[in-house]
Enzyme design. Structure first.
Site, mmCIF file in Angstrom:
data_model
loop_
_atom_site.group_PDB
_atom_site.id
_atom_site.type_symbol
_atom_site.label_atom_id
_atom_site.label_comp_id
_atom_site.label_asym_id
_atom_site.label_seq_id
_atom_site.Cartn_x
_atom_site.Cartn_y
_atom_site.Cartn_z
ATOM 1 N N ASN A 63 3.278 12.734 -77.434
ATOM 2 C CA ASN A 63 3.581 11.362 -77.582
ATOM 3 C C ASN A 63 3.366 10.634 -78.985
ATOM 4 O O ASN A 63 1.626 9.816 -78.513
ATOM 5 C CB ASN A 63 3.222 11.586 -76.737
ATOM 6 C CG ASN A 63 3.215 9.813 -75.335
ATOM 7 O OD1 ASN A 63 4.147 9.425 -76.098
ATOM 8 N ND2 ASN A 63 3.193 10.255 -74.251
ATOM 9 N N ASN A 111 5.589 24.806 -77.413
ATOM 10 C CA ASN A 111 4.217 23.634 -76.880
ATOM 11 C C ASN A 111 4.051 22.680 -78.318
ATOM 12 O O ASN A 111 3.552 21.551 -77.597
ATOM 13 C CB ASN A 111 3.302 24.699 -76.413
ATOM 14 C CG ASN A 111 1.911 23.703 -76.540
ATOM 15 O OD1 ASN A 111 2.115 23.378 -75.191
ATOM 16 N ND2 ASN A 111 1.193 23.906 -77.640
ATOM 17 N N VAL A 118 -3.157 15.934 -67.702
ATOM 18 C CA VAL A 118 -3.737 17.802 -68.185
ATOM 19 C C VAL A 118 -5.096 17.438 -69.223
ATOM 20 O O VAL A 118 -4.894 16.433 -70.679
ATOM 21 C CB VAL A 118 -2.675 18.791 -68.585
ATOM 22 C CG1 VAL A 118 -3.970 19.563 -69.372
ATOM 23 C CG2 VAL A 118 -1.897 18.849 -68.090
ATOM 24 N N THR A 132 -6.619 17.445 -72.274
ATOM 25 C CA THR A 132 -6.665 17.936 -73.345
ATOM 26 C C THR A 132 -7.775 17.270 -74.173
ATOM 27 O O THR A 132 -7.852 16.220 -74.606
ATOM 28 C CB THR A 132 -5.609 18.124 -74.301
ATOM 29 O OG1 THR A 132 -4.980 16.874 -74.088
ATOM 30 C CG2 THR A 132 -5.152 19.200 -72.983
ATOM 31 N N SER A 153 7.568 18.352 -69.955
ATOM 32 C CA SER A 153 6.610 16.524 -69.241
ATOM 33 C C SER A 153 6.922 16.582 -68.297
ATOM 34 O O SER A 153 8.214 16.213 -67.864
ATOM 35 C CB SER A 153 6.428 16.014 -70.546
ATOM 36 O OG SER A 153 5.657 14.664 -69.874
ATOM 37 N N LYS A 154 6.068 16.060 -67.387
ATOM 38 C CA LYS A 154 6.946 14.576 -66.198
ATOM 39 C C LYS A 154 7.218 13.892 -66.569
ATOM 40 O O LYS A 154 8.103 12.989 -65.557
ATOM 41 C CB LYS A 154 5.821 14.942 -64.714
ATOM 42 C CG LYS A 154 3.836 13.463 -65.614
ATOM 43 C CD LYS A 154 4.670 12.593 -65.412
ATOM 44 C CE LYS A 154 3.623 11.500 -66.154
ATOM 45 N NZ LYS A 154 2.628 10.777 -65.919
ATOM 46 N N LEU A 170 5.413 22.728 -87.783
ATOM 47 C CA LEU A 170 6.735 22.998 -88.194
ATOM 48 C C LEU A 170 7.842 21.750 -87.877
ATOM 49 O O LEU A 170 7.302 21.374 -87.025
ATOM 50 C CB LEU A 170 7.804 24.078 -86.289
ATOM 51 C CG LEU A 170 6.595 25.169 -85.864
ATOM 52 C CD1 LEU A 170 7.048 25.827 -84.289
ATOM 53 C CD2 LEU A 170 6.973 26.389 -87.324
ATOM 54 N N TYR A 198 9.643 10.246 -77.259
ATOM 55 C CA TYR A 198 9.383 11.543 -76.715
ATOM 56 C C TYR A 198 9.937 12.063 -75.368
ATOM 57 O O TYR A 198 9.517 12.938 -75.333
ATOM 58 C CB TYR A 198 7.371 11.420 -76.180
ATOM 59 C CG TYR A 198 6.659 12.091 -75.734
ATOM 60 C CD1 TYR A 198 6.099 13.517 -76.564
ATOM 61 C CD2 TYR A 198 6.318 12.294 -74.079
ATOM 62 C CE1 TYR A 198 5.614 14.235 -75.546
ATOM 63 C CE2 TYR A 198 5.597 12.921 -73.697
ATOM 64 C CZ TYR A 198 5.184 14.046 -74.450
ATOM 65 O OH TYR A 198 4.650 15.338 -74.162
ATOM 66 N N GLN A 255 7.970 6.731 -68.991
ATOM 67 C CA GLN A 255 6.035 6.544 -68.683
ATOM 68 C C GLN A 255 6.467 4.775 -69.496
ATOM 69 O O GLN A 255 5.311 4.027 -68.966
ATOM 70 C CB GLN A 255 5.593 6.930 -69.902
ATOM 71 C CG GLN A 255 3.890 6.943 -70.211
ATOM 72 C CD GLN A 255 3.347 8.236 -70.739
ATOM 73 O OE1 GLN A 255 3.306 8.369 -71.862
ATOM 74 N NE2 GLN A 255 2.050 8.910 -70.495
#
Length: 256
Positions: free
Chosen positions: A92, A88, A185, A187, A139-140, A62, A152, A146
């Site tokens: 990053n 979703n 996480v 992934t 996201s945290k 998308l 991001y 970060q």
């Protein structure tokens, strides 16, 4: 828990791998119908096969408003309804302040944010009709920062703001809007990042030790469980919330 998601049609952007793949798989197991919007053919086809045809793969990344309108139209042409959206897709991309530039920053925000708005905008008539639900995966980093990833993080912060804004705007239609904030996480994308370090196993162990609950990474399936709950009637009085599924990583003292 029976979530009553049977035959609900749910759009999942980035729904073939990682967190999105776990959400699509969970929807299939609940008898829902995921519309997997993702360019990853192999993983998406495996999920469609698992669903015995009660799923749709739209092999698309998308980018534009037209892409999102096309995805919504394909879902409606195939199933005749839309009951929910999981926003979703994103990455990053490391566009920072010092090492980035204005053009890269603008592209990073566009890539990680705009399709969240576009997809909901074009699906809104259906969401109104069916009193649907929206789940934004943020996201945290939106609340902790970060370093080195301004684009991001700006997009993820905007997703949280839109979650509250949409929750207010869509109250008259009983459309619930919530956000999930993952932290660490494991992934495929995360593994790729870990492998970029000279000693990947040591780096992974170092990060895991900082996660208070169990000193382990969150699994994609644990994020998916929260997403499925938020999509279901079991969360019928929950809207405008930012929910942390992170083993206490964001808020608890990591020295614990």
């Amino acid at each position: 828990m029976i979530l009553h998601l049977q035959d609900k049609v749910i759009l999942v952007s980035g729904g073939a791998k990682g967190i999105g793949g776990a959400i699509s798989k969970g929807l299939i197991e609940e008898g829902a119908i995921p519309v997997i919007i993702d360019p990853s053919e192999k993983e998406a086809n495996e999920l469609v096969k698992k669903a015995s045809g009660k799923a749709l793969h739209i092999p698309m990344r998308l980018v534009s408003a037209e892409d999102c309108q096309s995805a919504v139209n394909q879902a409606l042409n195939t199933f005749g309804r839309i009951d929910g959206i999981v926003n979703n897709a994103g990455a990053n991309d490391g566009v920072g302040l010092e090492k980035g530039n204005p053009k890269a920053f603008a592209k990073s925000i566009a890539t990680n944010l705009y399709h969240y708005y576009y997809l909901v905008h074009f699906a809104l008539p259906e969401l109104k009709r069916n009193q649907g639900a929206i789940v934004n995966i943020s996201s945290k980093t939106a609340v902790t920062g970060q370093g080195g990833t301004s684009g991001y993080v700006a997009a993820k912060g905007a997703q949280l703001a839109l979650t509250r804004e949409w929750a207010v705007e869509l109250l008259p239609y009983r459309i619930r809007v919530n956000a999930i904030l993952p932290a660490e996480v494991y992934t495929p994308m995360y593994e790729q990042w870990i492998q970029s370090f000279p000693n990947p196993e040591e780096k992974l162990a170092e990060i895991s030790r900082r996660i208070p609950l169990g000193q382990r990474m969150t699994t994609p399936e644990e994020i998916a469980s929260m997403a499925l709950f938020l999509l279901s009637d079991k969360a019928s009085h929950l809207t405008g919330q930012h929910l942390y599924v992170d083993g206490g990583y964001t808020h608890l003292d990591r020295a614990l």
